[in-house]
Design a protein around this motif. Sequence first.
Motif, mmCIF file in Angstrom:
data_model
loop_
_atom_site.group_PDB
_atom_site.id
_atom_site.type_symbol
_atom_site.label_atom_id
_atom_site.label_comp_id
_atom_site.label_asym_id
_atom_site.label_seq_id
_atom_site.Cartn_x
_atom_site.Cartn_y
_atom_site.Cartn_z
ATOM 1 N N VAL A 64 -7.539 0.130 -6.670
ATOM 2 C CA VAL A 64 -8.689 1.034 -6.600
ATOM 3 C C VAL A 64 -9.139 1.240 -5.156
ATOM 4 N N TYR A 65 -8.539 0.518 -4.239
ATOM 5 C CA TYR A 65 -8.925 0.637 -2.834
ATOM 6 C C TYR A 65 -8.369 1.928 -2.251
ATOM 7 N N ARG A 66 -9.224 2.670 -1.526
ATOM 8 C CA ARG A 66 -8.828 3.900 -0.849
ATOM 9 C C ARG A 66 -9.436 3.912 0.556
ATOM 10 N N ARG A 67 -8.596 4.264 1.497
ATOM 11 C CA ARG A 67 -9.089 4.396 2.870
ATOM 12 C C ARG A 67 -8.397 5.569 3.534
ATOM 13 N N ARG A 68 -9.200 6.537 4.013
ATOM 14 C CA ARG A 68 -8.677 7.717 4.684
ATOM 15 C C ARG A 68 -8.872 7.569 6.195
ATOM 16 N N TYR A 115 -0.644 8.644 1.186
ATOM 17 C CA TYR A 115 -0.683 10.063 0.834
ATOM 18 C C TYR A 115 -1.026 10.844 2.092
ATOM 19 N N ASP A 135 3.537 12.283 -0.925
ATOM 20 C CA ASP A 135 3.224 10.882 -1.222
ATOM 21 C C ASP A 135 4.353 9.987 -0.753
ATOM 22 N N MET A 182 0.835 -1.195 0.000
ATOM 23 C CA MET A 182 0.000 0.000 0.000
ATOM 24 C C MET A 182 0.871 1.247 0.000
ATOM 25 N N SER A 183 0.512 2.211 -0.850
ATOM 26 C CA SER A 183 1.166 3.517 -0.836
ATOM 27 C C SER A 183 0.369 4.448 0.075
ATOM 28 N N THR A 199 -4.156 8.790 3.443
ATOM 29 C CA THR A 199 -4.930 7.921 2.557
ATOM 30 C C THR A 199 -4.110 6.686 2.232
ATOM 31 N N ARG A 241 -3.636 3.476 -0.051
ATOM 32 C CA ARG A 241 -4.027 3.167 -1.429
ATOM 33 C C ARG A 241 -3.459 1.815 -1.859
ATOM 34 N N TYR A 242 -4.349 1.032 -2.461
ATOM 35 C CA TYR A 242 -3.945 -0.260 -3.035
ATOM 36 C C TYR A 242 -4.852 -0.527 -4.222
#
Length: 237
Positions: free
Chosen positions: A200-204, A122, A146, A119-120, A195, A197-198
């Motif tokens: 299309v998955y996004r979680r804030r 932001y 990022d 996961m990246s 955030t 990111r993986y």
Amino acid sequence: MQQDPNPRPATGYPYPYPYPNQQPPASANGYPPNAYPYQNYHAPHPDPRALLIRRLFIALMVSILFFGLILFIFLLVVRPQLPTVYITSLSVSDFNVSNNQLTGNWDLRLQFLNPNSKMSLYYDTVLCAVYYGDDSLSKTRLQPFDQGTKDQTPINATLSVSGTYVEGKLADSIGKERAEKGSVEFDLRMVSVVTFRYGVYRRRRYVRVYCDDVAVGVPGSSSSGKMVGSGKRCNSY
């Protein structure tokens, strides 16, 4: 012995049936009354609307359980982890506390590490503040950035305050600590919206970082100093 021409039944012993020597009168349909006590009973028909609502509710619960299981398996495989933050250096210049006024510059260097291998990250709206005890001395906002998987990012920040009023209790505590230890322990706190990111998955989510009891050598005869010891790992929540 002569028998009584009009025999009577003995008192206290009624006839075994209210209609002696005959069957009870038939009903209109030709059957004795109560012969079929449930002959006119009809089972109620289920309400179509209630049945539809019940089926929709069951389908909704099954869908929730299904997607919950998928999300659980996904998080189990990806295993998102909070960023790791180190404070590598902290120096103070033009530091002075007198007449209930505080002046100083805190030059800070941080190291952000993304421990996730899939996961990246932001970082948005990163707020940084330096505290003494429970009192905030200075605040600043860091630039968003990022981070790729397993990346390390150095961040520099400067927090300044000039002639800000402080309570006498705080000024006395700082002066006493400088006189006894030759240093002052500051607390660094950061809050950021990160955030994960993986694909299309996004979680804030909010991430809080605490770097407590960072000692900076500032003796009473000097207005500048550096962090005592090597770098220190902060706590992320």
